[in-house]
Design a protein around this motif. Structure first.
Motif, PDB file in Angstrom:
ATOM      1  N   ASP A 129      -4.750  -6.228  19.535  1.00  0.00           N
ATOM      2  CA  ASP A 129      -5.922  -5.423  20.546  1.00  0.00           C
ATOM      3  C   ASP A 129      -6.629  -6.486  21.272  1.00  0.00           C
ATOM      4  O   ASP A 129      -7.219  -6.396  22.340  1.00  0.00           O
ATOM      5  CB  ASP A 129      -6.467  -4.550  19.656  1.00  0.00           C
ATOM      6  N   ILE A 130      -6.655  -7.819  20.472  1.00  0.00           N
ATOM      7  CA  ILE A 130      -7.784  -8.765  21.058  1.00  0.00           C
ATOM      8  C   ILE A 130      -7.004  -9.986  21.011  1.00  0.00           C
ATOM      9  O   ILE A 130      -6.235 -10.407  19.931  1.00  0.00           O
ATOM     10  CB  ILE A 130      -8.957  -8.798  20.425  1.00  0.00           C
TER      11      ILE A 130
ATOM     12  N   ARG B  32      -2.155 -10.640  30.361  1.00  0.00           N
ATOM     13  CA  ARG B  32      -2.263  -9.326  31.081  1.00  0.00           C
ATOM     14  C   ARG B  32      -1.752  -8.233  29.981  1.00  0.00           C
ATOM     15  O   ARG B  32      -2.047  -7.060  30.350  1.00  0.00           O
ATOM     16  CB  ARG B  32      -1.011  -9.547  32.316  1.00  0.00           C
ATOM     17  N   ARG B  33      -1.010  -8.828  28.944  1.00  0.00           N
ATOM     18  CA  ARG B  33      -0.484  -7.601  27.988  1.00  0.00           C
ATOM     19  C   ARG B  33      -1.633  -7.222  27.058  1.00  0.00           C
ATOM     20  O   ARG B  33      -1.198  -6.094  26.565  1.00  0.00           O
ATOM     21  CB  ARG B  33       0.562  -8.422  27.237  1.00  0.00           C
ATOM     22  N   PHE B  34      -2.650  -8.165  26.583  1.00  0.00           N
ATOM     23  CA  PHE B  34      -3.418  -7.758  25.780  1.00  0.00           C
ATOM     24  C   PHE B  34      -4.404  -6.845  26.398  1.00  0.00           C
ATOM     25  O   PHE B  34      -5.229  -7.243  27.697  1.00  0.00           O
ATOM     26  CB  PHE B  34      -4.099  -8.930  25.024  1.00  0.00           C
ATOM     27  N   PRO B  35      -5.067  -5.740  25.724  1.00  0.00           N
ATOM     28  CA  PRO B  35      -6.332  -5.079  26.370  1.00  0.00           C
ATOM     29  C   PRO B  35      -7.597  -5.831  26.642  1.00  0.00           C
ATOM     30  O   PRO B  35      -8.123  -5.574  27.365  1.00  0.00           O
ATOM     31  CB  PRO B  35      -6.260  -4.196  25.336  1.00  0.00           C
ATOM     32  N   ARG B  36      -7.986  -6.641  25.683  1.00  0.00           N
ATOM     33  CA  ARG B  36      -9.103  -7.415  25.559  1.00  0.00           C
ATOM     34  C   ARG B  36      -8.637  -8.953  25.305  1.00  0.00           C
ATOM     35  O   ARG B  36      -8.003  -9.493  24.404  1.00  0.00           O
ATOM     36  CB  ARG B  36     -10.083  -7.019  24.630  1.00  0.00           C
TER      37      ARG B  36
ATOM     38  N   ALA C 253     -12.866  -2.327  20.966  1.00  0.00           N
ATOM     39  CA  ALA C 253     -11.324  -2.278  20.769  1.00  0.00           C
ATOM     40  C   ALA C 253     -11.073  -1.093  19.695  1.00  0.00           C
ATOM     41  O   ALA C 253     -10.055  -0.560  19.996  1.00  0.00           O
ATOM     42  CB  ALA C 253     -10.842  -3.636  19.900  1.00  0.00           C
TER      43      ALA C 253
END
Length: 938
Positions: free
Chosen positions: A677-678, A717-721, A936
């Motif tokens: 997520d991070i 680009r793939r990870f949300p944060r 997250a």
């Protein structure tokens, strides 16, 4: 030439003498060239023609020993003049004959007179050459034979001379008569040689050893002299004319082989080898070369067959010229002609004996047994010389050192004239200190052998000293200098090279890719790496361990949310900046969350955890894969492959179900393939590799930068944060929340400075930019300071296993020693080093992210001299809270300025401490970290 010493023109005089051999062979071979015409005129059949050949051969063989005795008794000049005059008159008389009976008489007389030719040549070689040159003299005689052999057909039919076939015999006879006064004039100043009044050496068994060896070597010589054309006609179906287009080649190679092997023995003698021993060595090598004739039955074409026969003839002739020189080395000059005459008679006898049996074998079994016989006989000849130890004079035999073990296992070395003792020749072809250590290591590796150390100055002398030894090992330092000496090592023993690189790694050079890679500078542990698609067997393969270890920590609280952190290493001990950051943020996260730590371990299945279990609810350890493929073989960064672990993926999935974490924070870009997520970008890795590429300007560095840019931008680009260390990093990535590095202000407390000139550099060599930073300081800055500040010292903290990383990233075994630079490995508590330091150095030339070591120095109230990249992202100002320098000269000047001005140094240190307290307290940074995790989860 009156009054001129014979030795000055000895080769010219000998060339005139061996001209008699050319004339002799013209007289012999002109009959064969004119045979069809003579048979037609006198109505002779093939049997009668064979009788003519026998009429020459039998008297020639029988009279050779008597001719030798005669030459020794009356002297060379008188004997050869009479002999040449007689055979010339016999040749002229052949042109005046009228029938078979007169032809037989003339040929018999020719055989009797020419029996003195080769013994006389041996006598002349003794007189006009030095001991080491005698084989070259016999090679000249072999060349004279070849010229006469090849010129006879041309004289018979190829030249438009007037008259009939009789004129040709008169011409060759006249040439001999003209040669007699030429020789009497040329050789009139020959040295006096005592005429032999002693008995001929019949009872000396060495003479019969030579004769026996000559018989064995004469078998293949006779085969290829008489059967080459028929072999090509029968085996390949050629016409006689077509076969003769190839049949002229072997005699030419016989001449070349004689000169090459004669020159080789001469070179050995000039290097200090006794003449008989030198001849024997060359005979042995020539016999081994002659074994190439074993492949003759496999020849696919007449050209290949002619090439094989030529190689065999060259080796046989080379053995022959040295064999004919052995009697001259063994017996005195007064008996030289007789000794050579025995060899002549032995060859004539063996030719008469084997001709019939060879024809019978050919009729019944073909040419296969004949070619095998021709290949093996020279080796048997050389073996007879060695095994019949009488083949060497007693004083020379005594120099043949026997192995203590004796026996047959040293036979080959004795065959080549080498003693049993093995020598190690080490070539100093690199920096003096490295070569000294190489020599010491080689002596320790093989202490039982004789050691020689070669340099450019002493190599000519060493080359002579090692002549009697077997070469067992040739250590060489690789590099770009001493190229000529390194080539000498390769020529000495190309299959015994032990190559050392500048890291003092060693590798035996062999034909193949690993040795090529090692010679090109690839580290030893990487030369056997091959990609997984490599079609051939691989020596080294990647290993991906299975399974994981779960360690319980503090008890979970049902009121807390659960999160997980994935790290490429266990963040304990705090040996480098990355471990410091992860450790403190885990502690801060644990104030609000139950934390599960996933980490890769290396080696130790039960590593020290310190106090991690006190704030981590669960610790899961997975063994790091052992990635063993070339760096160029993947489109992804190799560091990503190093952490690709199915075991870690299974552990994450299983623990998510069992532990129930709600968010996963992934530390470092190389772990970005794991779903989380991070993503924490400890540095912008592609920026780091771009800096390296700009400096190195190599294809490999450009490829690394390209791979990292492609992978890292996709991961962001793939990870949300995404979390970054500084606003600069966020700007480069186009995304990311800034979460700075921090410092433990409770642990790193300011201490008063003790006056002095003590410098401190902390940087784990596990991170290769720290190695580059140390080299920058030690090689370019320190030389500008050490003489100006004789009391200045430097302390360096290199981290655990620092030598391993140094050797992996550099081209030397360790840093250059310096009495005023102290190098430490892992230091559990660096605070005492900060306390004793007057100035902290950060000479980083390539860097990304922010440096924890700068923050620690600021918290300890120590002034920092840094490159711009070393303190980037921390908001420090040059001359106020840090001293920045972007060149070696400026860096040295900054150190000199602050060391000489304690008040200025104190002002900078105080400003840096206040800046650290305002901005880099882990407690404030920890609150930002917890806020990111809350976002997250929701």
């Amino acid at each position: 030439m009156s009054g001129i010493p014979v030795s000055r023109y000895r080769w010219f005089i000998l060339a005139v003498f061996v001209l008699s051999t050319t004339i002799s062979y013209l007289d012999r071979q002109i009959l064969a060239a004119l045979a069809p015409t003579i048979q037609s005129e006198f109505s002779l059949n093939d049997a009668q023609y064979g009788l003519l050949l026998t009429a020459f051969s039998i008297p020639y063989a029988l009279m050779a020993p008597f001719a030798g005795l005669w030459i020794d008794r009356i002297g060379l000049n008188r004997a050869i003049a009479i002999a040449v005059a007689v055979w010339s008159c016999a040749g002229i008389a052949t042109g005046l004959t009228s029938g078979l009976a007169s032809l037989i008489v003339c040929r018999a007389l020719l055989g009797v007179a020419e029996a003195a030719g080769i013994p006389a040549v041996g006598k002349a070689i003794v007189i006009y050459t030095k001991a080491g040159e005698r084989a070259v003299g016999h090679a000249m005689n072999q060349a004279a034979v070849t010229v006469g052999w090849m010129f006879a057909p041309l004289l018979a039919t190829g030249l438009a001379l007037p008259g009939t076939w009789r004129t040709r015999f008169i011409i060759t006879g006249t040439l001999g008569l003209l040669w007699v006064p030429l020789w009497l004039f040329t050789g009139r100043n020959a040295p006096d040689v005592p005429r032999s009044l002693a008995a001929a050496p019949f009872r000396d068994r060495r003479l019969w050893i030579f004769a026996g060896a000559n018989c064995l070597n004469g078998i293949p010589y006779s085969i290829w002299s008489n059967w080459t054309t028929k072999y090509l006609v029968t085996v390949f179906g050629l016409s006689t004319a077509a076969a003769n287009t190839f049949a002229w080649i072997p005699p030419v190679f016989a001449m070349l082989g004689g000169f090459v092997c004669g020159w080789a023995s001469m070179r050995l003698v000039r290097r200090g080898v006794a003449p008989p021993l030198a001849r024997y060595r060359v005979c042995a090598v020539a016999a081994l070369v002659a074994l190439a004739g074993l492949a003759l039955p496999l020849a696919p074409s007449p050209l290949w067959a002619a090439a094989g026969i030529s190689l065999s003839m060259g080796a046989i002739a080379g053995l022959s010229v040295n064999l004919y020189a052995l009697p001259l080395d063994t017996f005195d000059a007064a008996r030289a002609a007789f000794a050579i005459s025995i060899l002549v008679a032995s060859y004539g006898g063996v030719q008469a004996v084997i001709s019939g049996p060879i024809g019978w074998v050919r009729d019944h079994y073909g040419y296969l047994p004949i070619t095998l016989l021709a290949a093996v006989m020279p080796l048997l000849s050389a073996a007879l010389l060695r095994l019949g130890s009488a083949g060497l004079p007693s004083d020379i035999r005594s120099t043949q050192v026997e192995s203590p073990a004796g026996g047959r296992r040293h036979f080959l070395w004795r065959l080549l004239g080498k003693g049993p003792e093995i020598a190690v020749v080490t070539f100093r072809t690199g920096p003096e200190d490295l070569c000294r250590r190489m020599v010491e290591e080689v002596r320790a590796l093989v202490p039982e052998h004789k050691h020689f150390v070669a340099t450019e100055e002493n190599w000519p002398q060493i080359r002579r000293e090692i002549a009697p030894y077997r070469i067992g090992l040739v250590p060489v330092m690789l590099g770009t200098t001493h190229k000529q000496l390194r080539r000498a090592a390769y020529r000495l023993a190309p299959h015994k090279i032990l190559a050392y690189n500048s890291r003092l790694e060693r590798h035996h050079l062999r034909p193949g890719l690993p040795s090529l890679l090692f010679a090109r500078g690839v580290p030893l542990d990487r030369i056997y790496l091959r990609p997984r698609w490599w079609p051939f067997p691989r020596r080294d393969r990647s290993v991906v361990p299975e399974g994981h270890i779960a360690i319980e920590g503090r008890r979970c609280d049902s009121a807390r949310r659960r999160v997980a952190v994935l790290s490429p290493y266990l963040p304990y001990p705090l040996s480098h900046g990355g471990a410091v950051r992860i450790y403190h943020l885990l502690r801060e996260i644990a104030r609000e969350f139950d934390v599960e730590l996933f980490a890769f371990r290396e080696g130790d299945p039960h590593p020290a955890l310190g106090d991690l279990p006190e704030f981590c609810a669960r610790i899961v350890l997975v063994e790091k894969p052992r990635y063993r493929e070339p760096r160029w073989s993947t489109l992804l960064p190799p560091e990503v492959h190093e952490y690709r672990s199915p075991a870690m993926r299974r552990a994450l999935a299983e623990e998510k179900r069992a532990f129930g974490y709600e968010a996963l924070q992934v530390e470092y870009t190389q772990l970005a393939e794991y779903p989380g997520d991070i993503l924490v970008e400890h540095d912008v890795t592609f920026d780091l590799f771009r800096q390296i590429a700009r400096r190195a300007r190599t294809l490999a560095s450009a490829l690394n930068a390209r791979r990292w840019h492609r992978f890292e931008t996709a991961a962001v680009r793939r990870f949300p944060r995404v979390v970054v260390m500084s606003p600069k990093d966020a700007e480069m990535l186009g995304a990311g929340t800034v979460l700075e590095n921090g410092v433990d202000l409770d642990r790193f407390r300011p201490e008063p400075e003790t006056p002095g000139q003590r410098l401190l550099f902390i940087g784990s060599f596990r991170h290769f930019p720290n190695i580059a930073a140390y080299r920058y300081f030690a090689e370019r800055v320190w030389p500008l300071l050490r003489d100006k500040f004789p009391e200045m010292t430097v302390t360096v903290v290199c981290g655990p296993d620092w030598l391993t990383y140094w050797r992996a990233f550099t081209d030397s075994p360790e840093p250059a020693p310096d009495a005023r630079i102290r190098l430490h490995g892992f230091v559990a508590d660096v605070r005492p080093l900060y306390v004793e330091a007057n100035l902290v150095l950060v000479p980083t030339t390539v860097s990304a992210g922010t440096n924890v070591k700068v923050l620690e120095a600021m918290a300890m109230r120590r002034a920092v001299v840094s490159t711009p990249s070393g303190c980037a992202g921390l908001g420090l100002l040059h001359g106020h809270s840090v001293w920045e320098a972007d060149t070696p000269e400026a860096f040295a000047a900054g150190i000199a300025t602050l060391i000489a001005d304690p008040e200025r140094r104190e002002q900078i240190a105080e400003a840096a401490l206040l800046h650290a307290r305002r901005n880099f307290d882990w407690r404030a940074i920890g609150e930002k970290q917890r806020e990111i995790l809350r976002g997250a989860i929701h």
